[in-house]
Structures are given as structure tokens and as C-alpha cells.
Design a protein around this motif. Structure first.
Motif, PDB file in Angstrom:
ATOM      1  N   VAL A  21       0.855  -1.188   0.000  1.00 14.38           N
ATOM      2  CA  VAL A  21       0.000   0.000   0.000  1.00 14.38           C
ATOM      3  C   VAL A  21       0.891   1.237   0.000  1.00 14.38           C
ATOM      4  O   VAL A  21       1.811   1.357   0.795  1.00 14.38           O
ATOM      5  CB  VAL A  21      -0.955   0.001   1.211  1.00 14.38           C
ATOM      6  N   GLY A  22       0.635   2.109  -0.952  1.00 14.49           N
ATOM      7  CA  GLY A  22       1.431   3.319  -1.093  1.00 14.49           C
ATOM      8  C   GLY A  22       2.494   3.218  -2.178  1.00 14.49           C
ATOM      9  O   GLY A  22       3.057   4.227  -2.586  1.00 14.49           O
ATOM     10  N   ALA A  23       2.774   2.012  -2.667  1.00 15.24           N
ATOM     11  CA  ALA A  23       3.792   1.838  -3.707  1.00 15.24           C
ATOM     12  C   ALA A  23       3.348   2.504  -5.001  1.00 15.24           C
ATOM     13  O   ALA A  23       2.160   2.562  -5.317  1.00 15.24           O
ATOM     14  CB  ALA A  23       4.061   0.353  -3.941  1.00 15.24           C
ATOM     15  N   THR A  24       4.312   3.006  -5.751  1.00 11.27           N
ATOM     16  CA  THR A  24       4.045   3.666  -7.029  1.00 11.27           C
ATOM     17  C   THR A  24       4.260   2.679  -8.173  1.00 11.27           C
ATOM     18  O   THR A  24       4.894   1.638  -7.994  1.00 11.27           O
ATOM     19  CB  THR A  24       4.988   4.858  -7.228  1.00 11.27           C
ATOM     20  N   PRO A  25       3.783   2.999  -9.374  1.00 16.57           N
ATOM     21  CA  PRO A  25       4.025   2.133 -10.522  1.00 16.57           C
ATOM     22  C   PRO A  25       5.509   1.860 -10.765  1.00 16.57           C
ATOM     23  O   PRO A  25       5.883   0.738 -11.108  1.00 16.57           O
ATOM     24  CB  PRO A  25       3.394   2.896 -11.687  1.00 16.57           C
ATOM     25  N   ALA A  26       6.366   2.856 -10.572  1.00 20.50           N
ATOM     26  CA  ALA A  26       7.800   2.653 -10.780  1.00 20.50           C
ATOM     27  C   ALA A  26       8.354   1.612  -9.807  1.00 20.50           C
ATOM     28  O   ALA A  26       9.156   0.756 -10.180  1.00 20.50           O
ATOM     29  CB  ALA A  26       8.554   3.974 -10.632  1.00 20.50           C
ATOM     30  N   THR A  27       7.907   1.672  -8.554  1.00 23.91           N
ATOM     31  CA  THR A  27       8.349   0.709  -7.550  1.00 23.91           C
ATOM     32  C   THR A  27       7.844  -0.683  -7.885  1.00 23.91           C
ATOM     33  O   THR A  27       8.585  -1.666  -7.805  1.00 23.91           O
ATOM     34  CB  THR A  27       7.847   1.122  -6.148  1.00 23.91           C
ATOM     35  N   ASP A  29       6.980  -1.851 -10.855  1.00 26.01           N
ATOM     36  CA  ASP A  29       7.649  -2.322 -12.062  1.00 26.01           C
ATOM     37  C   ASP A  29       9.055  -2.820 -11.754  1.00 26.01           C
ATOM     38  O   ASP A  29       9.489  -3.842 -12.279  1.00 26.01           O
ATOM     39  CB  ASP A  29       7.676  -1.206 -13.108  1.00 26.01           C
ATOM     40  N   ALA A  30       9.771  -2.110 -10.882  1.00 29.51           N
ATOM     41  CA  ALA A  30      11.126  -2.529 -10.522  1.00 29.51           C
ATOM     42  C   ALA A  30      11.127  -3.832  -9.735  1.00 29.51           C
ATOM     43  O   ALA A  30      12.012  -4.662  -9.892  1.00 29.51           O
ATOM     44  CB  ALA A  30      11.818  -1.427  -9.719  1.00 29.51           C
ATOM     45  N   GLN A  45      -6.579   2.373 -11.427  1.00 27.71           N
ATOM     46  CA  GLN A  45      -5.873   1.384 -12.237  1.00 27.71           C
ATOM     47  C   GLN A  45      -5.880   0.072 -11.461  1.00 27.71           C
ATOM     48  O   GLN A  45      -5.703   0.068 -10.248  1.00 27.71           O
ATOM     49  CB  GLN A  45      -4.417   1.790 -12.479  1.00 27.71           C
ATOM     50  N   VAL A  46      -6.091  -1.030 -12.163  1.00 26.56           N
ATOM     51  CA  VAL A  46      -6.009  -2.351 -11.551  1.00 26.56           C
ATOM     52  C   VAL A  46      -4.870  -3.079 -12.230  1.00 26.56           C
ATOM     53  O   VAL A  46      -4.864  -3.251 -13.451  1.00 26.56           O
ATOM     54  CB  VAL A  46      -7.324  -3.145 -11.716  1.00 26.56           C
ATOM     55  N   TRP A  47      -3.884  -3.468 -11.432  1.00 25.65           N
ATOM     56  CA  TRP A  47      -2.731  -4.212 -11.930  1.00 25.65           C
ATOM     57  C   TRP A  47      -2.859  -5.635 -11.431  1.00 25.65           C
ATOM     58  O   TRP A  47      -3.047  -5.864 -10.230  1.00 25.65           O
ATOM     59  CB  TRP A  47      -1.434  -3.617 -11.402  1.00 25.65           C
ATOM     60  N   LEU A  48      -2.735  -6.618 -12.320  1.00 29.97           N
ATOM     61  CA  LEU A  48      -2.823  -8.018 -11.952  1.00 29.97           C
ATOM     62  C   LEU A  48      -1.499  -8.708 -12.245  1.00 29.97           C
ATOM     63  O   LEU A  48      -0.981  -8.620 -13.357  1.00 29.97           O
ATOM     64  CB  LEU A  48      -3.946  -8.703 -12.724  1.00 29.97           C
ATOM     65  N   LEU A  87       6.294 -13.293  -6.211  1.00 35.02           N
ATOM     66  CA  LEU A  87       6.299 -12.390  -7.360  1.00 35.02           C
ATOM     67  C   LEU A  87       7.599 -11.609  -7.524  1.00 35.02           C
ATOM     68  O   LEU A  87       7.833 -11.026  -8.569  1.00 35.02           O
ATOM     69  CB  LEU A  87       5.147 -11.392  -7.236  1.00 35.02           C
ATOM     70  N   GLU A  88       8.437 -11.562  -6.504  1.00 35.54           N
ATOM     71  CA  GLU A  88       9.656 -10.757  -6.576  1.00 35.54           C
ATOM     72  C   GLU A  88      10.588 -11.303  -7.641  1.00 35.54           C
ATOM     73  O   GLU A  88      10.718 -12.510  -7.821  1.00 35.54           O
ATOM     74  CB  GLU A  88      10.339 -10.709  -5.218  1.00 35.54           C
ATOM     75  N   HIS A  89      11.258 -10.405  -8.344  1.00 36.28           N
ATOM     76  CA  HIS A  89      12.145 -10.757  -9.456  1.00 36.28           C
ATOM     77  C   HIS A  89      13.148 -11.857  -9.149  1.00 36.28           C
ATOM     78  O   HIS A  89      13.282 -12.766  -9.949  1.00 36.28           O
ATOM     79  CB  HIS A  89      12.905  -9.525  -9.959  1.00 36.28           C
TER      80      HIS A  89
END
Length: 102
Positions: A21-27, A29-30, A45-48, A87-89
Motif C-alpha cells: 500500500v502506497g507503492a508507485t508504478p515505478a516501484t 515495475d522494478a 488502475q487495476v494491476w494483476l 512475485l519478486e524478481h
């Protein structure tokens, strides 16, 4: 309650269940790469994201300056910590790497 921030390992942020909660799209995506699905519904926006362990729906809303932030994180397995970890890279990238020829 103070806002939680993501820790970083190298240049990649480590997001846990408690700091989505509070994370941005850039965070996002990284940490996780591009979502499997990105839907825009009005200002939301809904990201799945998908992993072998779960699906994770992240709902983002823009702040006063227009930057989207995660407002809600909903794992379909009910275990946000395990889902986020899967899910982490480093975890998913290692599972997808091809073995080196000897």
C-alpha cells in the motif's frame, strides 16, 4: 501510523505484504516487472500479477499530484506475504532462467 517504505536490494526495491500500500508504478515495475493485466477504470488502475503461487490484484488511485499509488492489495490465495514473495524478481527470474550448457 507512519507510511511504510520499500527496502532495496541493489537497485531493486523489496516489497513485502506490509508495504504494498502506497507503492508507485515505478516501484512495482522494478520489483515485479510489468503486470499480466493493467486495466484503467475511471481514475483507478487495476494491476494483476500472476505466479505459480497466486494472483495479486493491486488497485491504484492517483494522489493530489496525479501519481498513482497502491490503495489495496488483494491476493487470491489469502496469503499476501507468500504471494508477494513469489512475485519478486529474484524468485521468478531464477525459475525462468535456462540452465547453462556444460
Amino acid at each position: 501510523m507512519p507510511a511504510q517504505t520499500a527496502q532495496t536490494v541493489g537497485a531493486v526495491p523489496v516489497l513485502g505484504a506490509g508495504n504494498l500500500v502506497g507503492a508507485t508504478p515505478a516501484t512495482l515495475d522494478a520489483a515485479f516487472g510489468h503486470p499480466a493485466l493493467l486495466r484503467v477504470d475511471g481514475s483507478a488502475q487495476v494491476w494483476l500479477y500472476h505466479s505459480p503461487v497466486c494472483g495479486l490484484n493491486l488497485i491504484l488511485y492517483p494522489d493530489a499530484s496525479g501519481v498513482p499509488h497502491v490503495a489495496t492489495a488483494v491476493p487470491d490465495n489469502g496469503d499476501a506475504a507468500r504471494c508477494t514473495l513469489s512475485l519478486e524478481h529474484p524468485t521468478t527470474a531464477a525459475a525462468l532462467e535456462q540452465r547453462a550448457a556444460s
